[in-house]
Design a protein around this motif. Structure first.
Motif, PDB file in Angstrom:
ATOM      1  N   ALA A  76       0.827  -1.209   0.000  1.00  0.00           N
ATOM      2  CA  ALA A  76       0.000   0.000   0.000  1.00  0.00           C
ATOM      3  C   ALA A  76       0.862   1.260   0.000  1.00  0.00           C
ATOM      4  O   ALA A  76       0.576   2.208  -0.725  1.00  0.00           O
ATOM      5  CB  ALA A  76      -0.942  -0.003   1.201  1.00  0.00           C
ATOM      6  N   ASP A  77       1.904   1.297   0.832  1.00  0.00           N
ATOM      7  CA  ASP A  77       2.765   2.481   0.943  1.00  0.00           C
ATOM      8  C   ASP A  77       4.170   2.055   1.304  1.00  0.00           C
ATOM      9  O   ASP A  77       4.381   0.983   1.871  1.00  0.00           O
ATOM     10  CB  ASP A  77       2.269   3.424   2.046  1.00  0.00           C
ATOM     11  CG  ASP A  77       1.016   4.186   1.666  1.00  0.00           C
ATOM     12  OD1 ASP A  77       0.979   4.698   0.542  1.00  0.00           O
ATOM     13  OD2 ASP A  77       0.095   4.246   2.492  1.00  0.00           O
ATOM     14  N   VAL A  78       5.114   2.943   1.020  1.00  0.00           N
ATOM     15  CA  VAL A  78       6.500   2.779   1.449  1.00  0.00           C
ATOM     16  C   VAL A  78       6.939   4.115   2.022  1.00  0.00           C
ATOM     17  O   VAL A  78       6.784   5.161   1.391  1.00  0.00           O
ATOM     18  CB  VAL A  78       7.425   2.377   0.268  1.00  0.00           C
ATOM     19  CG1 VAL A  78       8.861   2.267   0.738  1.00  0.00           C
ATOM     20  CG2 VAL A  78       6.951   1.080  -0.350  1.00  0.00           C
ATOM     21  N   ASP A  93      -7.273 -10.382   3.863  1.00  0.00           N
ATOM     22  CA  ASP A  93      -8.408 -10.328   4.788  1.00  0.00           C
ATOM     23  C   ASP A  93      -8.705  -8.915   5.293  1.00  0.00           C
ATOM     24  O   ASP A  93      -9.544  -8.721   6.151  1.00  0.00           O
ATOM     25  CB  ASP A  93      -8.191 -11.273   5.965  1.00  0.00           C
ATOM     26  CG  ASP A  93      -6.978 -10.893   6.799  1.00  0.00           C
ATOM     27  OD1 ASP A  93      -6.255  -9.957   6.412  1.00  0.00           O
ATOM     28  OD2 ASP A  93      -6.746 -11.534   7.844  1.00  0.00           O
ATOM     29  N   GLY A  94      -8.011  -7.900   4.773  1.00  0.00           N
ATOM     30  CA  GLY A  94      -8.289  -6.515   5.146  1.00  0.00           C
ATOM     31  C   GLY A  94      -7.367  -5.956   6.215  1.00  0.00           C
ATOM     32  O   GLY A  94      -7.368  -4.756   6.461  1.00  0.00           O
ATOM     33  N   THR A  95      -6.602  -6.803   6.882  1.00  0.00           N
ATOM     34  CA  THR A  95      -5.663  -6.289   7.876  1.00  0.00           C
ATOM     35  C   THR A  95      -4.454  -5.692   7.177  1.00  0.00           C
ATOM     36  O   THR A  95      -4.220  -5.911   5.981  1.00  0.00           O
ATOM     37  CB  THR A  95      -5.211  -7.415   8.837  1.00  0.00           C
ATOM     38  OG1 THR A  95      -4.567  -8.424   8.085  1.00  0.00           O
ATOM     39  CG2 THR A  95      -6.370  -7.994   9.600  1.00  0.00           C
ATOM     40  N   GLU A  96      -3.685  -4.948   7.922  1.00  0.00           N
ATOM     41  CA  GLU A  96      -2.473  -4.342   7.382  1.00  0.00           C
ATOM     42  C   GLU A  96      -1.280  -4.797   8.187  1.00  0.00           C
ATOM     43  O   GLU A  96      -1.383  -5.022   9.398  1.00  0.00           O
ATOM     44  CB  GLU A  96      -2.575  -2.817   7.397  1.00  0.00           C
ATOM     45  CG  GLU A  96      -3.596  -2.285   6.428  1.00  0.00           C
ATOM     46  CD  GLU A  96      -3.588  -0.774   6.346  1.00  0.00           C
ATOM     47  OE1 GLU A  96      -2.885  -0.127   7.136  1.00  0.00           O
ATOM     48  OE2 GLU A  96      -4.292  -0.249   5.472  1.00  0.00           O
ATOM     49  N   ARG A  97      -0.146  -4.916   7.514  1.00  0.00           N
ATOM     50  CA  ARG A  97       1.080  -5.317   8.182  1.00  0.00           C
ATOM     51  C   ARG A  97       2.162  -4.321   7.785  1.00  0.00           C
ATOM     52  O   ARG A  97       2.300  -3.956   6.622  1.00  0.00           O
ATOM     53  CB  ARG A  97       1.475  -6.729   7.771  1.00  0.00           C
ATOM     54  CG  ARG A  97       2.664  -7.250   8.562  1.00  0.00           C
ATOM     55  CD  ARG A  97       2.918  -8.718   8.309  1.00  0.00           C
ATOM     56  NE  ARG A  97       1.793  -9.476   8.848  1.00  0.00           N
ATOM     57  CZ  ARG A  97       1.526 -10.726   8.529  1.00  0.00           C
ATOM     58  NH1 ARG A  97       2.288 -11.367   7.668  1.00  0.00           N
ATOM     59  NH2 ARG A  97       0.503 -11.357   9.045  1.00  0.00           N
ATOM     60  N   ILE A 109      13.852  -5.746   9.985  1.00  0.00           N
ATOM     61  CA  ILE A 109      14.075  -5.428  11.391  1.00  0.00           C
ATOM     62  C   ILE A 109      12.938  -6.001  12.224  1.00  0.00           C
ATOM     63  O   ILE A 109      13.134  -6.544  13.296  1.00  0.00           O
ATOM     64  CB  ILE A 109      14.179  -3.908  11.597  1.00  0.00           C
ATOM     65  CG1 ILE A 109      15.389  -3.369  10.829  1.00  0.00           C
ATOM     66  CG2 ILE A 109      14.282  -3.559  13.065  1.00  0.00           C
ATOM     67  CD1 ILE A 109      15.462  -1.878  10.782  1.00  0.00           C
ATOM     68  N   GLY A 110      11.730  -5.862  11.723  1.00  0.00           N
ATOM     69  CA  GLY A 110      10.566  -6.381  12.437  1.00  0.00           C
ATOM     70  C   GLY A 110       9.303  -6.128  11.630  1.00  0.00           C
ATOM     71  O   GLY A 110       9.344  -5.529  10.557  1.00  0.00           O
ATOM     72  N   GLN A 111       8.194  -6.610  12.162  1.00  0.00           N
ATOM     73  CA  GLN A 111       6.921  -6.387  11.501  1.00  0.00           C
ATOM     74  C   GLN A 111       5.825  -6.223  12.531  1.00  0.00           C
ATOM     75  O   GLN A 111       5.948  -6.709  13.657  1.00  0.00           O
ATOM     76  CB  GLN A 111       6.600  -7.513  10.519  1.00  0.00           C
ATOM     77  CG  GLN A 111       6.623  -8.900  11.115  1.00  0.00           C
ATOM     78  CD  GLN A 111       6.374  -9.946  10.065  1.00  0.00           C
ATOM     79  OE1 GLN A 111       5.338  -9.895   9.420  1.00  0.00           O
ATOM     80  NE2 GLN A 111       7.302 -10.863   9.884  1.00  0.00           N
ATOM     81  N   LEU A 112       4.777  -5.528  12.140  1.00  0.00           N
ATOM     82  CA  LEU A 112       3.654  -5.246  13.024  1.00  0.00           C
ATOM     83  C   LEU A 112       2.382  -5.453  12.221  1.00  0.00           C
ATOM     84  O   LEU A 112       2.214  -4.888  11.149  1.00  0.00           O
ATOM     85  CB  LEU A 112       3.724  -3.791  13.521  1.00  0.00           C
ATOM     86  CG  LEU A 112       2.527  -3.267  14.287  1.00  0.00           C
ATOM     87  CD1 LEU A 112       2.428  -3.957  15.641  1.00  0.00           C
ATOM     88  CD2 LEU A 112       2.625  -1.771  14.462  1.00  0.00           C
ATOM     89  N   THR A 113       1.483  -6.296  12.748  1.00  0.00           N
ATOM     90  CA  THR A 113       0.212  -6.536  12.096  1.00  0.00           C
ATOM     91  C   THR A 113      -0.854  -5.686  12.769  1.00  0.00           C
ATOM     92  O   THR A 113      -0.972  -5.681  13.991  1.00  0.00           O
ATOM     93  CB  THR A 113      -0.175  -8.025  12.181  1.00  0.00           C
ATOM     94  OG1 THR A 113       0.855  -8.785  11.555  1.00  0.00           O
ATOM     95  CG2 THR A 113      -1.488  -8.289  11.479  1.00  0.00           C
TER      96      THR A 113
END
Length: 118
Positions: A76-78, A93-97, A109-113
């Motif tokens: 979606a974005d950077v 499913d509509g969530t964003e990560r 480095i990491g990820q966040l849902t």
């Protein structure tokens, strides 16, 4: 003869205006000379101080990096901020990560849902 006709209280005005004009022109000239001679040197020094060499263990091998995204998702974005690159991915499913990557190596480095409660 014009000096004799003027008011004695205003005789100081003409030399004052001339003197201030000379000072003003001298200041402007000094500013121009200082800008012309000093700016390139200061810019080069500032560039040397702000440029950070890439550490030996951080080689920017961009072509070898892979960011695995879940199936049917899209970027979606950077965003870039300092030494971080954030990639926002919209999942099927509509969530964003959010994926955080190091800007020089592109290592994750990491990820966040982000999920909305149902």
């Amino acid at each position: 003869m014009a000096d004799q006709d003027t008011d004695p209280r205003l005789r100081w005005l003409k030399p004052l205006v001339i003197g201030l004009s000379v000072v003003f022109v001298a200041l402007i000239m000094a500013l121009i000379v200082g800008l012309i001679t000093g700016v390139p040197q200061r810019r080069a020094e500032a560039a040397k101080q702000t440029a950070k060499p890439v550490p030996a263990n951080l080689s920017p091998a961009f072509a070898e990096q892979v960011l695995n995204l879940p199936r049917n998702s899209r970027v979606a974005d950077v965003f870039a901020s300092g030494e971080r690159i954030i990639v926002r991915v919209r999942l099927a499913d509509g969530t964003e990560r959010l994926f955080a990557l190091h800007s020089q190596t592109l290592q994750p480095i990491g990820q966040l849902t982000i999920q909305v409660e149902k």
